[in-house]
Design a protein around this motif. Structure first.
Motif, PDB file in Angstrom:
ATOM      1  N   LYS A 155     -12.026  16.392 -16.297  1.00 13.74           N
ATOM      2  CA  LYS A 155     -13.687  17.127 -16.169  1.00 13.74           C
ATOM      3  C   LYS A 155     -14.676  15.829 -16.961  1.00 13.74           C
ATOM      4  O   LYS A 155     -13.688  15.437 -17.573  1.00 13.74           O
ATOM      5  CB  LYS A 155     -13.564  18.699 -16.795  1.00 13.74           C
ATOM      6  N   GLY A 156     -15.782  16.613 -16.596  1.00 13.92           N
ATOM      7  CA  GLY A 156     -16.775  14.944 -17.461  1.00 13.92           C
ATOM      8  C   GLY A 156     -17.190  14.130 -16.580  1.00 13.92           C
ATOM      9  O   GLY A 156     -17.522  12.980 -17.784  1.00 13.92           O
ATOM     10  N   TYR A 157     -16.932  13.998 -15.385  1.00 11.58           N
ATOM     11  CA  TYR A 157     -17.587  12.860 -14.798  1.00 11.58           C
ATOM     12  C   TYR A 157     -17.835  13.210 -13.501  1.00 11.58           C
ATOM     13  O   TYR A 157     -17.941  13.028 -12.628  1.00 11.58           O
ATOM     14  CB  TYR A 157     -15.854  12.242 -14.457  1.00 11.58           C
ATOM     15  N   ARG A 158     -19.659  13.454 -13.889  1.00 10.75           N
ATOM     16  CA  ARG A 158     -20.536  13.365 -13.253  1.00 10.75           C
ATOM     17  C   ARG A 158     -20.866  12.148 -12.956  1.00 10.75           C
ATOM     18  O   ARG A 158     -21.000  11.002 -13.083  1.00 10.75           O
ATOM     19  CB  ARG A 158     -21.680  13.965 -13.747  1.00 10.75           C
ATOM     20  N   ASP A 159     -20.829  12.412 -11.034  1.00  8.22           N
ATOM     21  CA  ASP A 159     -21.577  10.812 -10.050  1.00  8.22           C
ATOM     22  C   ASP A 159     -20.361   9.834 -10.428  1.00  8.22           C
ATOM     23  O   ASP A 159     -21.058   8.825 -10.586  1.00  8.22           O
ATOM     24  CB  ASP A 159     -23.027  10.604 -10.964  1.00  8.22           C
ATOM     25  N   ALA A 160     -19.341  10.463 -10.517  1.00  9.92           N
ATOM     26  CA  ALA A 160     -18.304   9.144 -10.706  1.00  9.92           C
ATOM     27  C   ALA A 160     -18.011   8.363  -9.721  1.00  9.92           C
ATOM     28  O   ALA A 160     -18.351   8.991  -8.936  1.00  9.92           O
ATOM     29  CB  ALA A 160     -16.978  10.084 -11.128  1.00  9.92           C
ATOM     30  N   GLN A 161     -17.671   7.185  -9.973  1.00 10.76           N
ATOM     31  CA  GLN A 161     -16.772   6.386  -9.106  1.00 10.76           C
ATOM     32  C   GLN A 161     -15.649   5.974  -9.582  1.00 10.76           C
ATOM     33  O   GLN A 161     -15.661   5.449 -10.278  1.00 10.76           O
ATOM     34  CB  GLN A 161     -17.502   5.335  -9.009  1.00 10.76           C
ATOM     35  N   LEU A 162     -14.609   5.620  -8.216  1.00  9.91           N
ATOM     36  CA  LEU A 162     -13.110   5.498  -8.199  1.00  9.91           C
ATOM     37  C   LEU A 162     -12.899   4.562  -7.831  1.00  9.91           C
ATOM     38  O   LEU A 162     -13.480   3.725  -7.106  1.00  9.91           O
ATOM     39  CB  LEU A 162     -12.797   6.774  -8.047  1.00  9.91           C
ATOM     40  N   ALA A 163     -11.801   3.918  -7.708  1.00  8.81           N
ATOM     41  CA  ALA A 163     -11.324   2.913  -8.043  1.00  8.81           C
ATOM     42  C   ALA A 163      -9.064   2.679  -7.986  1.00  8.81           C
ATOM     43  O   ALA A 163      -9.305   3.610  -9.254  1.00  8.81           O
ATOM     44  CB  ALA A 163     -12.016   1.663  -8.222  1.00  8.81           C
ATOM     45  N   TRP A 164      -8.789   1.988  -7.496  1.00  5.36           N
ATOM     46  CA  TRP A 164      -7.990   1.758  -7.662  1.00  5.36           C
ATOM     47  C   TRP A 164      -7.133   0.451  -7.910  1.00  5.36           C
ATOM     48  O   TRP A 164      -7.471   0.056  -7.450  1.00  5.36           O
ATOM     49  CB  TRP A 164      -6.522   2.265  -6.974  1.00  5.36           C
TER      50      TRP A 164
ATOM     51  N   LEU B  37      -8.958   6.225  -1.249  1.00  6.22           N
ATOM     52  CA  LEU B  37      -7.164   6.538  -0.965  1.00  6.22           C
ATOM     53  C   LEU B  37      -6.762   5.632  -2.075  1.00  6.22           C
ATOM     54  O   LEU B  37      -7.082   4.393  -1.963  1.00  6.22           O
ATOM     55  CB  LEU B  37      -7.351   6.252   0.370  1.00  6.22           C
ATOM     56  N   SER B  38      -5.644   5.582  -2.368  1.00  7.80           N
ATOM     57  CA  SER B  38      -4.681   4.734  -3.421  1.00  7.80           C
ATOM     58  C   SER B  38      -3.737   3.804  -2.295  1.00  7.80           C
ATOM     59  O   SER B  38      -4.164   3.681  -0.577  1.00  7.80           O
ATOM     60  CB  SER B  38      -4.159   5.594  -3.527  1.00  7.80           C
ATOM     61  N   PRO B  39      -3.217   2.630  -3.055  1.00  7.40           N
ATOM     62  CA  PRO B  39      -3.119   0.681  -1.846  1.00  7.40           C
ATOM     63  C   PRO B  39      -1.739   1.998  -1.088  1.00  7.40           C
ATOM     64  O   PRO B  39      -0.868   1.277  -0.325  1.00  7.40           O
ATOM     65  CB  PRO B  39      -2.741   0.381  -3.366  1.00  7.40           C
TER      66      PRO B  39
END
Length: 1390
Positions: free
Chosen positions: A428-437, A397-399
């Motif tokens: 696309k092309g981001y397998r096992d991606a981890q996200l942050a904001w 979730l974004s801030p």
């Protein structure tokens, strides 16, 4: 300015963490584990050793070896198999796997360069699971805000929330103490997430409540943040009280929570609690129509709803809305039974957790039973994003709570608009991606010139995507923005994003809240580095239509072009000109121009052409559109560049001006010849070779960039030199004036050019003097030529407008010439300052004379006042030159050394009346000049002042020829300095300062006993008893008495001369240094006694130091300390002599008492005698020791206790024995010519016997006993000649005769009975001896003799002495006669 990865922290002991988490743990019985206090135990035998040896793992963490290579039996990225959570404050990291967990806390440490850096080190390890088979499935670190007034809004402590596969959620402190545990659902905990208070950026934004949400496979539990905060604080306080009291922890009440059963979704793996939202009227009517049909009724006020978004499968993303008030908070059955008590006493510590006191049996039954799990409230899905084949994996979730990023098993990252419930972007092309904001606020500076400056600060939103398969970290601008940053990182990192901040903060406590939290953290398990992403705000504006972004791009291109060294000057000029003209934004254009002007690679022609082109372009534009600051910058820089090229051309031109003959310089040749020898000697001493760098050479050309940076253009068009560092100032002065001083450049043309440019003559004068003083060595090579050029320049600068004011008051001093004097007064370059003063003195005289003539009146006062100042200044500078020349003389090899002292008029005046003597005393110390040698040098001054006879001069010339030339020149220099300062360097003052300098240096290094010895020697040479008394008292109280008392107490404690180790520990110096120190103490106290003037004959002063005449202080008037007339303006600390004259007189008996103790200690240390020195005195004597010598103490009086007297006698007898053994020299004692001379100090010194006699008198010991003992000891040692000398002083001859009779018998017994070579005559003699004598000889024990083998003539002489001193009626007289016959018979037989 672009994106950057900044390391802010580093993990320690990574290997230990990994080894602990992946080590196969031995199974432990569940009943042995303590659930309340969490005191967990495990088998640590295998990894404890590696833990202890791995305290400093920075090298291991930063090495090139990867963690995977080191891991045995563990392959692949180990951190990916762990549950990792980081506190938003970055001060706590939790790494958990299966049942075990490791907590790492922040610690500050210094790196190799002394810079503080933060590290995370292991603070707790243990097993978290309590039920069999359960494992850690999720964790989160929540910092709790402090409630104290002094730290409102700051983190107080951090709670670690851990979810388990059994459904339990447990709360721990940072040290692993369990606070609270609750079973909310019987399925595994999938994800823990938290939402904390955020300050609303706009008035219309709904204020969100704090909340902890727990996701289960088919349920979602939410706990209100306020109640959770209060419960956790109460739990922590209760645990702390129980630990302090040693009692059991009372089980806390359960938490109030809401539990939703999420329906109509096949699988759920992650969730986000968006918060409370209110629909607009249109959306409310739309929803009512869709759900209720055409006839649906619409409420007037839209209801507040909590929005939850889940990801998983069927549908891929689900949106749930829970209307506020539709579900009551749930409490367990225990809490419902006492619900009435809950409101009043929920958090009361005195109630003991609601008064739930159970006995142990009840507790055990409750623990064995599983708690009751409340049913969930069904919550149907409102809508979703159906995609049957796609399964979501995580949601972030974004801030601002309006966007969310979702990853799926297809390797896609989807951006959701949560308000509209649609997908708006996909990567696309981001397998096992981890996200942050990342939310970045706008910089303050950019808003000041904006038309919307009064509105709230804008915020830019960026999505950070970490693709572990590719090992890349990307930053994307929202919502449809480009990629603004990409970094290559490791493939096994973890992107940690909390998404919340402090719990327990509200709208009141958040006022002025400036908590610094890292929004995004990238953890690299290979190096242990923790890095955050830094993104400037302007990157959010970087679209194709943004002129500012284009300008920034051009600015970056220009910077890259300037950095490259291989670009041709023509290409550099063309490219730089085009880029500068293409930039539209004035601020960026100004910044680009400044970077070009400060670049060292750009030639001057390039700078002039580019700046001219930009200036012409700006002039052609409309005046209203042109930025005035940019236009002023261009014009001022063009003016400076033109000035730079003009001066450079003047210096490089071949034409030079011939110096015109000036009448004002007529007498300067005489002055130069007068100081010529000193200048020559000074030049030799300063021209020693030294290391310097080529780029620091004053001959190197000043770059145009440095010239521009040091001169600025004022608003009225004049130029002002910016005073930077001394190096930059000297470089600019070199560039402007050095060619003129050397005579290589036209002086008047350079001065005219500088005057036309508008630089003030005062700044030009300062630059001229700085280069003159800095290049002293070159000036002294050709002093005549350079002095004339300096004179011409000074006259030229003085004639400039604004230099010498025509209207200045004749009664005052000219500020222009005062500036020259101030510079010379402050300068450390004595020779150059003196030459400048010579020149300025004559230039000022000529200037003032012409000014007086122009006014047609003789202003004598003005002339005399100004010139009088110059006369004093020149005289002072000549004094400083001679003194500085002396101080520059290098010390001989092996001396104490140290850098040569720098002196100037200002320093000497600030040093006070003793500053000159102090500098010379430091020079004496550096040269290790012996006090006697210094005394020999100083009288030469008086000889030279007096009218010497021709014979004396001839003798001195002979001596000078014999002495070494260098030493003699140094002595002459010292005499010359003393002649320049007859009062400041009077012998008493110089000896006093030398004494103090040596004792200060000794205090720094007490092992150097020679320093203290020489300090005392210098003190002896002071002729004034007042100064001597004061300095002695100051030395004693400041430096001596503390170490002296330590030595006395140490010897008293040990009972003998202490070993080296003990001396170093207690006194701070070795045993040999202590012995020397005590000897100096005796001499210092003796000096004090000699100068007090209270010496009375019957007080038996310690007169064994015979270099003093009794001098009474009262009989001699105190000396008057005066200063030379030119140096009477000294302001600063008082000299040592002045301080000495202010000292109070000392109490003579107390000084004598200390001198007595010092003599005893010195003797004990010298001869290694066993003694407790303080025990030789009664209580009065002991109490008087180490008191202030100026006070009157109660001293011992009357007859001493016989026991003490016998102890004192025994000690003195041992000292005499030690001295006799020390002076024994077999080769010298065998010679009959007499005793060899003894040294003046050390254990063999000839004054030890007399000292013992005088000590015996003071200690009430019979001196005759000491003399008789000394005679016997000397005979015992075989030193008969010395013994005969002492025998004359013995009073009781009868007792001495009896003692010597035994000694003679021992010698004869050895010769007749115990000798290895017994001769036949000796045996026959033995047979002829009377039976009584024979029996008496056999009873003797010759082993008591230290030297039994003594020549017979000496023994015969001894027996003769015996018969002389024994009376005829003595009982042993006949025995002595028999001995005489036996010895004579032996002698005749030989």
């Amino acid at each position: 300015m672009s994106c950057s990865l900044l390391e802010f922290c580093r993990l320690q002991e990574l290997k230990t963490v990994r080894d602990y988490l992946f080590k196969s743990q031995q199974s432990e019985p569940a009943e042995e584990k303590s659930q309340t206090e969490n005191e967990l135990s495990w088998d640590t035998s295998d990894w404890e050793s590696s833990w202890e040896s791995g305290e400093n793992k920075e090298e291991e963490a930063s090495s090139s070896k990867t963690v995977e290579e080191e891991t045995t039996g563990q392959s692949g990225p180990w951190l990916q198999d762990c549950v990792v959570s980081l506190s938003p404050c970055s001060d706590l990291l939790v790494v958990a796997r299966e049942q075990k967990a490791v907590f790492l806390s922040a610690k500050w440490r210094s790196d190799g360069s002394g810079r503080e850096e933060m590290t995370l080190a292991v603070s707790w390890t243990g097993t978290l699971s309590t039920d069999e088979g359960e494992c850690v499935s999720s964790s989160i670190c929540i910092p709790l805000a402090s409630q104290k007034r002094s730290s409102t809004g700051r983190p107080d402590w951090t709670c670690v929330v851990v979810g388990f596969t059994s459904g339990y959620v447990r709360f721990y402190t940072e040290s692993g103490v369990l606070l609270l545990a609750q079973l909310l659902h019987e399925d595994p905990v999938l994800r823990l997430k938290c939402r904390t208070y955020e300050v609303p950026r706009h008035p219309g934004v709904t204020e969100q409540h704090e909340e902890l949400s727990i996701l289960y496979p088919a349920a979602l539990v939410t706990i209100d943040g306020f109640s959770l905060f209060q419960s956790l604080r109460a739990c922590r306080n209760q645990v702390a009280r129980a630990a302090a009291a040693g009692s059991d922890v009372i089980q806390p009440p359960p938490l109030a929570y809401k539990k939703w059963g999420l329906q109509e979704m096949d699988t759920i793996v992650d969730h986000s609690s968006v918060g409370v939202m209110t629909l607009c009227v249109f959306d409310q009517m739309k929803n009512a129509s869709i759900l209720g049909g055409f006839t649906a009724s619409v409420k007037g006020n839209p209801p507040a709803m909590s929005q939850y978004v889940t990801v998983g499968g069927g549908p891929y993303t689900g949106f749930f809305y829970a209307v506020e008030g539709s579900s009551q908070p749930l409490l367990s059955h225990v809490a419902l039974a006492v619900a009435s008590k809950l409101t009043s006493a929920l958090f009361s510590a005195a109630s003991g957790w609601l008064g739930w006191h159970k006995n142990k049996n009840e507790e055990e039954t409750v623990q064995k039973q599983k708690p009751k799990v409340e049913p969930s409230t069904p919550l149907a899905i409102r809508f979703g994003l159906p995609d049957s084949r796609r399964h979501g994996e995580s949601i972030c979730l974004s801030p601002c709570n309006t966007l969310a990023g979702v990853t799926d098993d297809f390797g896609r990252v989807t951006l959701l608009d949560l308000a509209r419930g649609i997908s708006i972007r996909m990567w696309k092309g981001y397998r096992d991606a981890q996200l942050a904001w990342l939310q970045v606020p706008e910089e303050r500076g950019e808003r000041e010139f904006s038309p919307s400056a009064s509105l709230p600060r804008r915020h830019a939103l960026f999505l950070v995507i970490y693709a572990p398969r590719r090992g890349i970290l990307e930053v994307w601008a929202m919502q449809q923005g480009p990629r603004v940053g990409a970094f290559t990182v490791g493939k096994h990192c973890r992107l940690l994003y909390a998404g919340y901040r402090l719990m327990g903060v509200n709208s009141v406590t958040s006022q002025g809240w400036q908590l610094h939290t890292q929004q995004v953290c990238l953890l690299d398990p290979i190096t242990g580095a923790m890095r955050t992403v830094n993104i400037p705000f302007h990157l959010a504006l970087s679209d194709k239509k943004s002129e500012r972004a284009k300008d920034m791009h051009l600015s970056k291109r220009l910077t890259a072009l300037l950095r490259s060294r291989e670009v041709e000057p023509d290409i550099l000029e063309t490219e730089a000109k085009n880029m500068l003209l293409d930039i539209k934004h004035p601020a960026i254009k100004k910044q680009a121009l400044e970077s070009l002007l400060s670049n060292k690679n750009a030639p001057v022609s390039c700078l002039i052409n580019v700046t001219s082109a930009l200036y012409d372009t700006l002039k052609q534009q409309d005046q209203e559109e042109v930025d005035t600051a940019l236009l002023q910058l261009c014009s001022s820089q063009l003016k400076l560049l033109q000035l730079y090229t003009n001066i450079q051309q003047l210096h490089s031109a071949a034409d030079t001006e011939a110096c015109s003959k000036d009448d004002s310089l007529d007498g300067i040749e005489e002055e130069l010849s007068r100081v010529g020898p000193t200048l020559q000697r000074y030049a030799q001493l300063t021209s020693r070779p030294s290391v310097s760098f080529a780029q620091d050479s004053p001959d190197s050309l000043l770059p145009a960039q440095a010239f521009l940076s040091q001169i600025e253009c004022t608003e009225d068009g004049e130029l002002r030199v910016i005073r930077g560092s001394d190096t930059e100032w000297n470089q600019l002065g070199n560039f402007l004036f050095w060619g003129c001083l050397c005579g290589k450049s036209p002086l008047h043309k350079v001065c005219d050019t500088l005057q036309q440019a508008g630089i003030s003559p005062q700044q030009l004068l300062s630059l001229l003097l700085s280069v003159w003083l800095q290049r002293e060595k070159e000036v002294l090579q050709k002093p005549g030529e350079t002095v004339r050029n300096l004179h011409t320049l000074l006259i030229a600068l003085s004639s400039m407008k604004g230099a010498v004011e025509e209207s200045w008051d004749p009664q005052s001093i000219s500020p222009w010439w005062q500036q020259v004097r101030c510079t010379c007064i402050q300068s450390h370059n004595a020779a150059a300052a003196l030459l400048a003063a010579f020149v300025a003195h004559r230039a000022a005289k000529a200037s003032i004379t012409s000014l007086a003539d122009s006014k047609l009146q003789s202003e004598w006062e003005a002339v005399s006042l100004e010139l009088e100042q110059w006369v004093v200044c020149v005289h002072q500078l000549e004094d400083v030159l001679v003194l500085q020349t002396l101080l520059l003389v290098p010390p001989p090899q092996g001396a104490a050394g140290g850098a040569a002292a720098q002196c100037s008029i200002k320093l000497l005046l600030e040093g006070g009346t003793g500053g000159i003597a102090d500098s010379v005393s430091k020079w004496v110390f550096r040269h290790s000049l012996a006090p006697e040698r210094l005394k020999e040098i100083l009288p030469k001054r008086e000889d030279k002042e007096a009218d010497d006879k021709p014979e004396q001069k001839e003798e001195e010339e002979v001596k000078e020829e014999k002495s070494q030339e260098e030493t003699d020149r140094t002595a002459e220099l010292l005499v010359a300095v003393c002649q320049r300062f007859p009062h400041s360097l009077s012998p008493d003052l110089l000896f006093a300062h030398c004494c103090w300098e040596y004792v200060v240096q000794w205090n720094k290094d007490p092992e150097e006993g020679g320093y203290l010895r020489w300090a005392v020697e210098h003190l002896k040479l002071v002729s004034s008893p007042h100064i001597q008394l004061g300095i002695s008292a100051m030395m004693w109280s400041t430096f001596i008495v503390k170490r002296f008392s330590s030595a006395a107490y140490l010897i008293e404690k040990v009972g003998k001369a202490p070993k080296d180790r003990l001396c170093r520990r207690d006194v701070g110096m070795g045993d040999k240094a202590v012995t020397s120190f005590l000897g100096c103490c005796v001499q210092l106290l003796q000096i004090l006694m000699e100068v007090t003037g209270v010496l009375v004959k019957n007080q038996y002063p310690l007169s064994f130091i015979n270099y003093y005449a009794d001098s009474a202080v009262e009989e001699v008037s105190a000396p008057e300390l005066s200063v030379e007339e030119a140096w009477c303006g000294a302001e600063g600390p008082a000299s040592i002599a002045e301080l000495a004259l202010e000292q109070r007189g000392v109490h003579y008996p107390l000084v004598q008492h200390h001198c007595l103790l010092a003599s005893l200690l010195h003797a004990a240390m010298t001869f290694g005698v066993k003694v407790k020195p303080l025990s030789l005195f009664d209580s009065k004597g002991k109490n008087a020791f180490f008191r202030d010598l100026t006070t009157i103490q109660l001293m011992p009086s009357g007859d001493m206790d016989p026991g003490l007297v016998s102890l004192r006698q025994e000690f003195l007898l041992r000292v005499l024995t030690g001295w006799v053994q020390a002076i024994d020299d077999p080769s010298s004692s065998a010679s009959a010519s007499g005793s060899p001379p003894l040294p003046s100090n050390g254990p063999k010194a000839d004054w030890w016997p007399s000292l013992c006699q005088e000590l015996g008198s003071l200690l009430q010991v019979n001196p005759d006993i000491l003399k008789r003992h000394l005679v016997c000891e000397l005979y015992n040692q075989g030193l008969d000649p010395r013994a005969e000398e002492v025998m004359m002083e013995v009073e009781d001859k009868d007792v001495l005769g009896s003692q010597l009779l035994v000694l003679t018998g021992q010698r004869l017994s050895y010769s007749l009975l115990h000798s290895q070579s017994q001769t036949q005559p000796a045996m026959e003699l033995l047979a002829r001896l009377p039976p009584t004598l024979c029996t008496w000889l056999k009873a003797m024990d010759p082993s008591e003799l230290r030297c039994p083998l003594v020549p017979l003539p000496q023994t015969s002489r001894l027996v003769g002495r015996l018969i002389e001193i024994l009376p005829e009626n003595h009982a042993q007289y006949s025995l002595a006669l028999h001995l005489l016959e036996a010895v004579e018979a032996l002698t005749s037989d030989d």
